[in-house]
Enzyme design. Structure first.
Site, PDB file in Angstrom:
ATOM      1  CB  THR A 124      -0.962   0.030   1.216  1.00  0.00           C
ATOM      2  OG1 THR A 124      -1.305   1.384   1.517  1.00  0.00           O
ATOM      3  CG2 THR A 124      -0.367  -0.589   2.454  1.00  0.00           C
ATOM      4  CB  SER A 158      -3.306   2.241  10.670  1.00  0.00           C
ATOM      5  OG  SER A 158      -3.113   1.284   9.637  1.00  0.00           O
ATOM      6  CE1 TYR A 188      -3.580  -3.501   5.317  1.00  0.00           C
ATOM      7  CE2 TYR A 188      -4.102  -1.157   5.213  1.00  0.00           C
ATOM      8  CZ  TYR A 188      -3.810  -2.349   4.572  1.00  0.00           C
ATOM      9  OH  TYR A 188      -3.742  -2.391   3.211  1.00  0.00           O
ATOM     10  CG  HIS A 189      -1.589   1.698   6.371  1.00  0.00           C
ATOM     11  ND1 HIS A 189      -2.702   2.121   7.062  1.00  0.00           N
ATOM     12  CD2 HIS A 189      -1.919   1.757   5.059  1.00  0.00           C
ATOM     13  CE1 HIS A 189      -3.662   2.433   6.195  1.00  0.00           C
ATOM     14  NE2 HIS A 189      -3.219   2.213   4.979  1.00  0.00           N
ATOM     15  CE  LYS A 228      -0.755  -4.573   2.449  1.00  0.00           C
ATOM     16  NZ  LYS A 228      -1.547  -5.782   2.068  1.00  0.00           N
TER      17      LYS A 228
END
Ligand SMILES: NC(=O)c1ccc[n+]([C@@H]2O[C@H](COP(=O)([O-])OP(=O)(O)OC[C@H]3O[C@@H](n4cnc5c(N)ncnc54)[C@H](O)[C@@H]3O)[C@@H](O)[C@H]2O)c1
Length: 385
Positions: A144, A179, A181-182, A185
């Site tokens: 991302t 975040s 989540y990021h 990644k």
């Protein structure tokens, strides 16, 4: 080619499966319904219910012809992943199978723990399944743009040359996500880079921005083939939330000053990009990183575009600022490079009035199913006031 799509029931996975199958590839999709389960657990179900993956594949075969093989399995279980590789013998694998919600990853210990474990273990197991069962397989990994964060310098395409005390070297571009989540990644990219360096994997890591859009060449064949459309604060992107608010007669709720700028793209362009990368694989021992977006827009600009598109459909759309539930810069520099995918032949579709208008019409047809309470922010990034 034989292509395995991990996360094939998702917003991007299912349309990718149909597109690649329609293009003549031999496609297998794998999913464990994590997104459907988390959506149910958090009261965040999609606006339009979609059939399960087996049923989607059956409908697709009926209306379009090609067979899509379905495997219901969990990527965090190594044996299940390995079995899928033995069964499918993929020449390429597209890895979408992650928990992709920033807010969910910031919601609680459970949300954070699940996101970290799921995403890292899925990527780790994928790496080992490739090493043990298909060492020449091209891994196409969805990363991302959020990995880069919002640095006060131009964002390069994955890598940066640094000169330091008279010497120079090439490194991964600095990453600092907003975040958990990021951040997973970022860890994924590091894991892949490690195994590319040490074991010669072939990997393309696509740094994708937020995707919007509800139609692809195959999804229009039957309403049961439509991509998932989430509009709540956990799974819905800002574009989807604004579209639903416009239809429901709610003000478009801009978090804070609204200058948060990201690179967006139409789902049709995600499919194009994956197709282009499939046809142009990374070499053995290469980690190719491509930025995947087509236009940079601020939240205020998106609100204005949705307002304009709504006006054309006689919707009266107001815009309202809300205290920002996230920790992020609300005004910042943003200048990411976009060249690799354009060089490969990407022809962008932009967020025009017409595109937003078509989406507003689809949402309008499901106006009665809109649940207004789930659009507003339910998750805060920090709890210190
Ligand atoms: N949609 C976007 O705007 C966007 C933007 C940038 C990056 N991405 C990335 O693209 C990928 C796909 O995004 P999406 O929007 O389609 O998300 P999604 O949640 O709709 O799809 C992901 C799919 O993977 C499945 N999955 C998750 N963990 C799994 C596991 N352990 N085993 C098997 N299946 C599993 C889920 O059930 C879901 O169907 C994600 O990795 C996301 O980080 C998406």
């Amino acid at each position: 080619m034989r292509v395995l799509i991990l996360g094939g029931d998702g917003y991007l996975g299912w349309p990718t499966a149909m597109e690649l199958a329609a293009a003549g590839h031999d496609v297998t999709v794998l999913d464990n319904y994590l997104r459907r389960n988390v959506a149910q657990e958090t009261n965040s179900e999609a606006l339009i219910a979609s059939p399960n993956l087996v049923e989607r594949a059956r409908v697709f075969k009926e209306v379009a012809g090609p067979t899509i093989e379905v495997i219901i399995a969990d990527c965090t279980h190594y044996q299940q992943m390995a079995d899928a590789f033995v069964r499918c013998e993929p020449e390429a694998v597209v890895h979408y199978a992650e928990q992709p919600s920033g807010p969910y990853s910031m919601s609680s210990y459970r949300g954070a723990h699940l996101t970290l474990n799921n995403n890292l273990n899925a990527t780790f197991n994928l790496i080992w399944a490739v090493l043990e069962h298909a060492p020449d397989c091209h891994i196409i990994k969805l990363g991302t743009m959020g990995e880069y964060g919002t640095p006060n310098i131009d964002i390069e395409e994955g890598w940066i040359n640094i000169e330091h005390k008279g010497r120079s070297d090439r490194f991964l571009f600095p990453r600092q996500a907003g975040s958990l989540y990021h951040t997973t990644k970022i860890f994924d990219t590091d894991l892949l880079w490690f195994y590319v360096r040490t074991h010669g994997l072939r990997v393309t890591d696509l740094m994708q921005g937020p995707v919007y859009g509800l139609t692809t060449a195959e999804s229009i064949l039957d309403p049961r083939l439509a991509p998932n459309f989430h509009y709540d604060d956990i799974f819905g992107t800002v574009v989807n939330r604004f579209l639903v608010q416009a239809v429901a007669g709610m003000p478009l709720t801009v978090y804070g000053a609204g200058g948060q700028t990201r690179g967006y793209l139409n789902i049709k362009d995600t499919l194009q990009c994956v197709g282009l990368v499939l046809a142009n694989p990374a070499a053995r021992g290469e980690l190719k990183i491509l930025n995947q977006f087509t236009e940079s827009l601020s939240v205020n600009e998106i609100a204005e575009r949705v307002r304009r598109a709504g006006m054309e459909l006689d919707l009266e759309v107001q815009i309202q600022a809300l205290p920002n539930p996230r920790k992020e810069l609300e005004e910042h520099y943003y200048n990411p490079t976009l060249s690799g995918l354009l060089d490969l032949g990407l022809k962008p579709h932009y967020m025009t009035n017409e595109v937003l208008g078509e989406m507003l019409e689809v949402v309008g047809a499901h106006r009665d199913q809109i649940r207004r309470d789930i659009v507003m922010p339910r998750v805060r990034w920090n709890t210190d006031g």
